[in-house]
Motif scaffolding. Structure first.
Motif, PDB file in Angstrom:
ATOM      1  N   VAL A 427      19.819   8.823  60.201  1.00  0.00           N
ATOM      2  CA  VAL A 427      20.241   8.387  58.861  1.00  0.00           C
ATOM      3  C   VAL A 427      19.493   9.218  57.819  1.00  0.00           C
ATOM      4  CG1 VAL A 427      20.371   6.467  57.228  1.00  0.00           C
ATOM      5  CG2 VAL A 427      20.643   6.043  59.690  1.00  0.00           C
ATOM      6  N   VAL A 428      20.234   9.838  56.901  1.00  0.00           N
ATOM      7  CA  VAL A 428      19.601  10.608  55.827  1.00  0.00           C
ATOM      8  C   VAL A 428      20.006  10.020  54.476  1.00  0.00           C
ATOM      9  CG1 VAL A 428      19.599  12.720  57.189  1.00  0.00           C
ATOM     10  CG2 VAL A 428      21.463  12.310  55.584  1.00  0.00           C
ATOM     11  N   GLU A 429      19.159  10.228  53.495  1.00  0.00           N
ATOM     12  CA  GLU A 429      19.437   9.753  52.139  1.00  0.00           C
ATOM     13  C   GLU A 429      19.701  10.928  51.216  1.00  0.00           C
ATOM     14  OE1 GLU A 429      17.231   5.509  51.370  1.00  0.00           O
ATOM     15  OE2 GLU A 429      16.265   7.340  50.639  1.00  0.00           O
ATOM     16  N   GLN A 430      20.637  10.715  50.293  1.00  0.00           N
ATOM     17  CA  GLN A 430      20.902  11.699  49.249  1.00  0.00           C
ATOM     18  C   GLN A 430      21.102  10.912  47.959  1.00  0.00           C
ATOM     19  OE1 GLN A 430      23.463  15.176  50.171  1.00  0.00           O
ATOM     20  NE2 GLN A 430      24.632  14.578  48.365  1.00  0.00           N
ATOM     21  N   ILE A 431      20.019  10.684  47.254  1.00  0.00           N
ATOM     22  CA  ILE A 431      20.098   9.808  46.076  1.00  0.00           C
ATOM     23  C   ILE A 431      19.663  10.501  44.784  1.00  0.00           C
ATOM     24  CG2 ILE A 431      19.876   7.681  47.401  1.00  0.00           C
ATOM     25  CD1 ILE A 431      16.951   7.603  46.783  1.00  0.00           C
ATOM     26  N   ILE A 432      19.270  11.777  44.881  1.00  0.00           N
ATOM     27  CA  ILE A 432      18.900  12.535  43.681  1.00  0.00           C
ATOM     28  C   ILE A 432      20.147  13.224  43.138  1.00  0.00           C
ATOM     29  CG2 ILE A 432      17.398  14.317  42.716  1.00  0.00           C
ATOM     30  CD1 ILE A 432      15.883  11.946  43.911  1.00  0.00           C
ATOM     31  N   ARG A 433      20.486  12.962  41.895  1.00  0.00           N
ATOM     32  CA  ARG A 433      21.681  13.562  41.299  1.00  0.00           C
ATOM     33  C   ARG A 433      21.358  14.926  40.681  1.00  0.00           C
ATOM     34  NH1 ARG A 433      21.890   8.091  40.156  1.00  0.00           N
ATOM     35  NH2 ARG A 433      23.668   7.074  41.152  1.00  0.00           N
ATOM     36  N   PRO A 434      22.245  15.909  40.837  1.00  0.00           N
ATOM     37  CA  PRO A 434      22.029  17.212  40.206  1.00  0.00           C
ATOM     38  C   PRO A 434      21.870  17.111  38.688  1.00  0.00           C
ATOM     39  CG  PRO A 434      23.788  17.351  41.834  1.00  0.00           C
ATOM     40  CD  PRO A 434      23.448  15.901  41.690  1.00  0.00           C
ATOM     41  N   THR A 435      22.474  16.093  38.078  1.00  0.00           N
ATOM     42  CA  THR A 435      22.375  15.899  36.624  1.00  0.00           C
ATOM     43  C   THR A 435      21.063  15.240  36.211  1.00  0.00           C
ATOM     44  OG1 THR A 435      23.473  13.761  36.871  1.00  0.00           O
ATOM     45  CG2 THR A 435      24.876  15.654  36.342  1.00  0.00           C
ATOM     46  N   GLY A 436      20.291  14.748  37.198  1.00  0.00           N
ATOM     47  CA  GLY A 436      19.053  14.038  36.889  1.00  0.00           C
ATOM     48  C   GLY A 436      19.261  12.593  36.502  1.00  0.00           C
ATOM     49  N   LEU A 437      20.506  12.125  36.496  1.00  0.00           N
ATOM     50  CA  LEU A 437      20.793  10.745  36.107  1.00  0.00           C
ATOM     51  C   LEU A 437      20.180   9.746  37.089  1.00  0.00           C
ATOM     52  CD1 LEU A 437      24.523  10.942  34.949  1.00  0.00           C
ATOM     53  CD2 LEU A 437      22.554  10.376  33.535  1.00  0.00           C
ATOM     54  N   LEU A 438      19.695   8.639  36.526  1.00  0.00           N
ATOM     55  CA  LEU A 438      19.097   7.582  37.336  1.00  0.00           C
ATOM     56  C   LEU A 438      20.111   6.482  37.610  1.00  0.00           C
ATOM     57  CD1 LEU A 438      15.729   7.100  35.379  1.00  0.00           C
ATOM     58  CD2 LEU A 438      16.259   8.817  37.114  1.00  0.00           C
ATOM     59  N   ASP A 439      19.856   5.699  38.656  1.00  0.00           N
ATOM     60  CA  ASP A 439      20.643   4.482  38.843  1.00  0.00           C
ATOM     61  C   ASP A 439      20.421   3.587  37.622  1.00  0.00           C
ATOM     62  OD1 ASP A 439      21.309   5.432  41.383  1.00  0.00           O
ATOM     63  OD2 ASP A 439      21.278   3.422  42.225  1.00  0.00           O
ATOM     64  N   PRO A 440      21.387   2.733  37.291  1.00  0.00           N
ATOM     65  CA  PRO A 440      21.288   1.957  36.051  1.00  0.00           C
ATOM     66  C   PRO A 440      20.156   0.923  36.066  1.00  0.00           C
ATOM     67  CG  PRO A 440      23.137   1.188  37.362  1.00  0.00           C
ATOM     68  CD  PRO A 440      22.631   2.429  38.026  1.00  0.00           C
ATOM     69  N   VAL A 441      19.731   0.564  34.885  1.00  0.00           N
ATOM     70  CA  VAL A 441      18.785  -0.543  34.720  1.00  0.00           C
ATOM     71  C   VAL A 441      19.542  -1.844  34.960  1.00  0.00           C
ATOM     72  CG1 VAL A 441      17.328  -1.779  33.067  1.00  0.00           C
ATOM     73  CG2 VAL A 441      17.382   0.727  33.066  1.00  0.00           C
ATOM     74  N   VAL A 442      18.947  -2.767  35.731  1.00  0.00           N
ATOM     75  CA  VAL A 442      19.581  -4.063  35.991  1.00  0.00           C
ATOM     76  C   VAL A 442      18.863  -5.144  35.193  1.00  0.00           C
ATOM     77  CG1 VAL A 442      20.198  -5.790  37.717  1.00  0.00           C
ATOM     78  CG2 VAL A 442      20.264  -3.357  38.310  1.00  0.00           C
ATOM     79  N   GLU A 443      19.652  -5.913  34.434  1.00  0.00           N
ATOM     80  CA  GLU A 443      19.117  -7.047  33.684  1.00  0.00           C
ATOM     81  C   GLU A 443      19.732  -8.329  34.229  1.00  0.00           C
ATOM     82  OE1 GLU A 443      19.576  -6.653  29.446  1.00  0.00           O
ATOM     83  OE2 GLU A 443      19.513  -4.458  29.577  1.00  0.00           O
ATOM     84  N   LEU A 444      18.961  -9.408  34.205  1.00  0.00           N
ATOM     85  CA  LEU A 444      19.474 -10.720  34.603  1.00  0.00           C
ATOM     86  C   LEU A 444      19.488 -11.645  33.395  1.00  0.00           C
ATOM     87  CD1 LEU A 444      17.705 -11.305  38.035  1.00  0.00           C
ATOM     88  CD2 LEU A 444      20.125 -10.883  37.658  1.00  0.00           C
ATOM     89  N   ARG A 445      20.595 -12.366  33.225  1.00  0.00           N
ATOM     90  CA  ARG A 445      20.695 -13.346  32.142  1.00  0.00           C
ATOM     91  C   ARG A 445      21.329 -14.617  32.687  1.00  0.00           C
ATOM     92  NH1 ARG A 445      22.632  -9.686  26.892  1.00  0.00           N
ATOM     93  NH2 ARG A 445      21.035  -8.073  27.153  1.00  0.00           N
TER      94      ARG A 445
END
Length: 713
Positions: A427-445
Motif C-alpha cells: 500500500v502506498v500513499e500519494q497525498i501531496i498535491r503538485p499545487t501545494g493545496l491542503l485537505d480542507p479544514v473541518v469544523e463541527l457545529r
C-alpha cells in the motif's frame, strides 16, 4: 505482433510523494505482487502516476473505471500521455439499452431493444484488434470488459491478412468478408460494409475511419491502398494489411452448423420437462422461439438472440464463464482499477443482477437454460483471470488494503522493497498535491442550540478541543439558520458552496427556502437527467447559482475548483450517507480551493465522523509539513469551464431497470408467498448494499425506504 515500447509524453515531472509511490508500485509489479493499492488523495495526479508506472513496467494495461464518462476522461488523458502508442476505449456500445425481460406477476414480456452507437462500436473493435496485433496497448474500459465477448480464437481465425502478390480469388475474398459479418452494399458505404466494382473490392473497416481497397489481377492481389471512405483520397499504399471481423461475435459457418444438433437435443429435453410438469404454454413458447432462432442461424448465420447460444458456439461446459475482453490480453499484463472503492463492488454486483433477470426468462420458456451462461463474470472468475492489479482510490476499502498486504507478504518473502524507510506492505500513499493545496479544514457545529452542551462534551471526549468553535451566543436555533448566515460570507468572495442532505425532499425544500432568502440555489439528485445535471454544474461554476444542494455530491463530474465550502447537514446520522468513506470523499470536493473547508453539523461525534476527521487532519498535516520543508506556496486550481455535455450512461440505464423491477415487485408484495417475500427482501438488501458500496447513495436510500415499507406490511 508489434512490440513498440510505451513512450510517455508529459510536461510534468513527478513531484511531492509521487516519486516514492511510482517507484514502490513499479518495483512491486516487477517483483510479481498481484495486488497493490495506491491511496491517492483528490488532485494529487493519480492518472499521471499510473502513466509513469506503465512506462516503467512496459506491459499491456487495462484501466477499469466504474462508468463510461469517467472512462472517457481517462481515455483522453492517457492518449495525451502516450500519443505514439495504442490507447483504446472499450465501453458498452449502446446509446439505449432495454434488456430482454419477463415479469411473471403481470405476465409481461419485454423485448430486447437497443440503439448501438457506431463510433463506440468502432472503438471496441479497435481495442480487440490492438490487443491481438501489438504489445504497447492501454485499454480504458468500463465494467463492459467482464461481459461476454466473442471467442478470441474464432475472432483471430476469421481475420484475413492481405498481401500484395498473394494468390487470393476475388470471389473467395468476398465470401470471407461475409463470414466476417461485413455487409455488401454497392450504394451506401459506411462502417462494416464492402463494395465491389469489377476487380476492385473496397472494405470500410470496422475499427477505423478508413477503407482498404484491394485490386485483383486474376487470382492475385495486385495492389492495396488505404483510402478515405468519404472522399476516396489515397492515404497510403501498404504492401500488406490485416482485416479483422466487423463484429466481435463471429463464428465460422462450418462450426456453427455442428452445434445445431446439440441445441435441438437440449430443446427437446427442456420442452419435455415443461410438458411433464403440466406447463404446456411454456413448452410451446420455448419450442417456437428456439426453432425460429435455429432457422435464422441456418439460413443467415446470425439471429437476434445469438448471444444466448454463446455457450454452444464456444463449446463450453454448462455453468462455465464466457470469453471476455480479459481473454484478449497476453499472458503478462497489468490492470489499474480506478476509484476502486466504487468499481470493485460494481464488478461484484453485475453477475447477480444479470442472473435474476435471466432466471425468469428461462423458468417461463423464453430462453433455453444455456442463456444463463451468456453473462458477466462472477467476481471470483474476474479475479482469477487478472494477472496483476493496482487499486487506485482516495478511500480504498479494507478488502483492497488487506489483499494488497497479503499479496506483498507472499510475493516478497524477505525480498523487501524499501518504502519510506520501512518494509513494503503493498500500500502506498500519494497525498501531496503538485499545487501545494491542503485537505480542507473541518469544523463541527451543533444541529440545534439546545444540544450545545452535549455537543461540547462530545468534542472534549474526542480530543477536538482545538477545533474552531463558535460561542454559544453566536449559535443559531438550527443548522439551516446557521448555514444561511455562513453562505453570504462565502459568496462575497466569489466562491461557491455545496450542501448535502439526507433525502431528496430535504434537498428540494432547503433549496426553496434558500431561494426565498434571495440566495441563488439549485438542487441536484438522480431524478434530474444527466444532460441537465451537467448544465447545472456548469452554471454553478459560472455563478448563475452560488449554492448546490443534493444527497450524493460525489459524482465524477463534480470537479469544481470554485467550491470553497462543503456543508454536511445531519453529519451524525450514521449510515451509508454518512459513512467514513462518504464523508472523506465529500470533504475532498473542497480540496481544490485554497480556502477549502468543511462544516459538519452534528450533535455528537460518530465513529464515521471521527475516522473521516482524523484522516483529513492527518493528510493536512503531512501536506503542510511538506510545503514548509520545500518552501511551497499553495495555489488554487484553475480549470477551464467546458461547454461539453456528457451522454446518458448505458450502465446507469441497466441499473435503473433493476430498480424498476424491484418497484414492480414491491407492488405485489402482499400477495407473495412467504418464501417469495423472504427472497424479495434479500434481493432488496443485496441491491441496496451494492449501491451503498458504489456510493450511489440516492438509489440506496430509495431501496431502503422500499424495504421499510414492505417490512411494515
Amino acid at each position: 505482433m508489434k512490440t513498440k515500447a510505451f513512450d510517455l509524453h508529459s510536461p510534468y515531472e513527478a513531484s511531492g510523494d509521487q516519486p516514492l509511490a511510482i517507484q514502490a508500485l513499479t518495483e512491486g509489479v516487477l517483483k510479481g505482487i498481484k495486488h497493490q493499492t495506491l491511496l491517492g488523495a483528490t488532485g494529487t495526479g493519480k492518472t499521471f502516476a499510473m502513466a509513469k508506472i506503465i512506462a516503467n513496467v512496459q506491459k499491456p494495461t487495462l484501466v477499469l473505471a466504474h462508468n463510461k464518462t469517467l472512462a472517457a476522461q481517462l481515455f483522453s488523458e492517457f492518449r495525451e500521455f502516450f500519443p505514439n502508442n495504442a490507447v483504446e476505449y472499450f465501453v458498452s456500445y449502446y446509446d439505449y439499452y432495454q434488456p430482454e425481460a419477463y415479469i411473471p406477476r403481470r405476465d409481461l414480456f419485454i423485448e430486447k431493444d437497443s440503439d448501438i452507437n457506431e463510433t463506440i462500436e468502432r472503438y471496441r473493435n479497435a481495442a480487440t484488434q490492438a490487443l491481438l496485433t501489438r504489445k504497447d496497448v492501454i485499454i480504458v474500459s468500463s465494467v463492459s470488459c467482464i461481459y461476454g465477448l466473442g471467442n478470441p480464437e474464432d475472432y483471430t481465425a476469421l481475420s484475413r491478412h492481405l498481401k500484395v502478390g498473394d494468390k487470393y480469388e476475388r470471389n473467395k475474398f468476398i465470401r470471407h468478408l461475409i463470414d466476417m459479418q461485413y455487409e455488401r452494399s454497392d450504394f451506401e458505404f459506411y462502417t462494416g460494409n464492402f463494395r465491389v466494382r469489377g476487380d476492385v473490392v473496397d472494405v470500410h473497416l470496422a475499427s477505423e475511419e478508413l477503407a482498404v481497397r484491394a485490386e485483383f489481377f486474376g487470382d492475385t492481389i495486385e495492389k492495396l491502398t488505404l483510402i478515405n471512405p468519404v472522399s476516396g483520397e489515397i492515404i497510403d499504399a501498404p504492401a500488406e494489411y490485416p482485416i479483422f471481423p466487423a463484429k466481435q461475435f463471429v463464428t465460422p459457418f462450418e462450426r456453427l452448423k455442428t452445434i445445431f444438433p446439440t441445441i435441438r437435443q437440449d430443446l427437446d429435453k427442456e420442452v419435455a420437462a415443461f410438458e411433464k410438469g403440466g406447463r404446456n404454454i411454456e413448452a410451446a413458447r420455448l419450442k417456437q422461439r428456439v426453432s425460429f432462432d435455429l432457422e435464422m442461424l441456418e439460413e443467415t448465420g446470425y439471429s437476434k438472440g445469438i448471444e444466448n447460444y454463446s455457450r454452444y458456439v464456444d463449446r463450453r461446459a454448462p455453468g462455465s464463464a464466457p470469453s471476455t475482453l480479459l481473454d484478449y490480453f497476453s499472458e503478462d499484463w497489468l490492470m489499474f482499477i480506478d476509484e476502486s472503492h466504487i468499481t470493485v463492488p460494481q464488478v461484484r454486483g453485475m453477475y447477480n443482477g444479470d442472473l435474476a433477470r435471466k432466471t425468469n426468462l428461462v423458468d417461463y420458456g423464453f430462453r433455453l437454460r444455456a442463456a444463463l451462461d451468456n453473462r458477466p463474470l462472477k467476481y471470483e472468475e474476474f479475479s482469477q483471470r487478472t494477472k496483476q492489479m493496482i487499486y487506485v482510490s482516495a478511500t480504498p476499502t479494507e478488502y483492497e488494503l488487506e489483499l494488497s498486504k497479503q499479496s506483498a507478504s507472499q510475493a516478497l518473502e524477505g525480498n523487501s522493497i524499501d518504502y519510506r524507510g520501512k518494509a513494503y506492505t503493498g500500500v502506498v500513499e500519494q497525498i501531496i498535491r503538485p499545487t501545494g493545496l491542503l485537505d480542507p479544514v473541518v469544523e463541527l457545529r451543533p444541529i440545534t442550540v439546545a444540544d450545545f452542551g452535549n455537543f461540547k462534551q462530545s468534542l472534549k471526549d474526542n480530543d477536538y478541543t482545538d477545533m474552531p468553535i463558535m460561542s454559544e451566543d453566536s449559535i443559531t436555533d438550527s443548522q439551516v439558520l446557521d448555514l444561511i448566515k455562513e453562505i453570504p460570507r462565502v459568496i462575497a468572495k466569489g466562491q461557491r458552496i455545496l450542501v448535502t442532505t439526507l433525502t431528496k425532499k430535504m434537498a428540494e425544500e432547503l433549496t426553496s427556502y434558500l431561494v426565498e432568502k434571495n440566495i441563488k440555489a439549485r438542487y441536484l439528485h438522480s431524478d434530474i437527467d444527466t444532460l441537465e445535471r451537467v448544465e447545472i454544474l456548469r452554471e454553478l461554476r459560472l455563478g448563475v447559482y452560488d449554492v448546490l444542494v443534493g444527497i450524493n455530491l460525489l459524482r465524477e463530474g463534480l470537479d469544481l475548483p470554485e467550491v470553497s465550502l462543503i456543508a454536511i447537514l445531519d453529519a451524525d446520522k450514521e449510515g451509508f450517507l454518512r459513512s467514513k468513506t462518504s464523508l472523506i470523499q465529500t470533504a475532498g470536493r473542497a480540496a481544490r480551493h485554497l480556502e477549502g473547508r468543511v462544516i459538519m453539523y452534528a450533535d455528537k461525534v460518530t465513529a464515521s465522523m471521527k475516522a473521516a476527521i482524523d484522516e483529513t487532519r492527518r493528510r493536512r498535516k503531512v501536506q503542510d509539513d511538506f510545503n514548509i520543508a520545500n518552501s511551497i506556496t499553495p495555489k488554487s486550481i484553475q480549470k477551464k469551464i467546458s461547454q461539453d455535455f456528457k451522454v446518458e450512461l448505458p450502465e446507469e440505464e441497466k441499473q435503473r431497470e433493476k430498480d424498476t423491477d424491484i418497484l414492480r415487485k414491491a407492488e405485489s408484495f402482499k400477495i407473495m408467498s412467504k418464501q417469495e417475500k423472504s427472497k424479495f427482501v434479500k434481493e432488496i438488501k443485496l441491491q441496496m448494499e451494492m449501491y451503498a458500496d458504489m456510493m450511489e447513495f440516492e438509489r440506496a436510500a430509495e431501496l431502503r425506504d422500499i424495504l421499510k415499507d414492505i417490512q411494515s406490511q
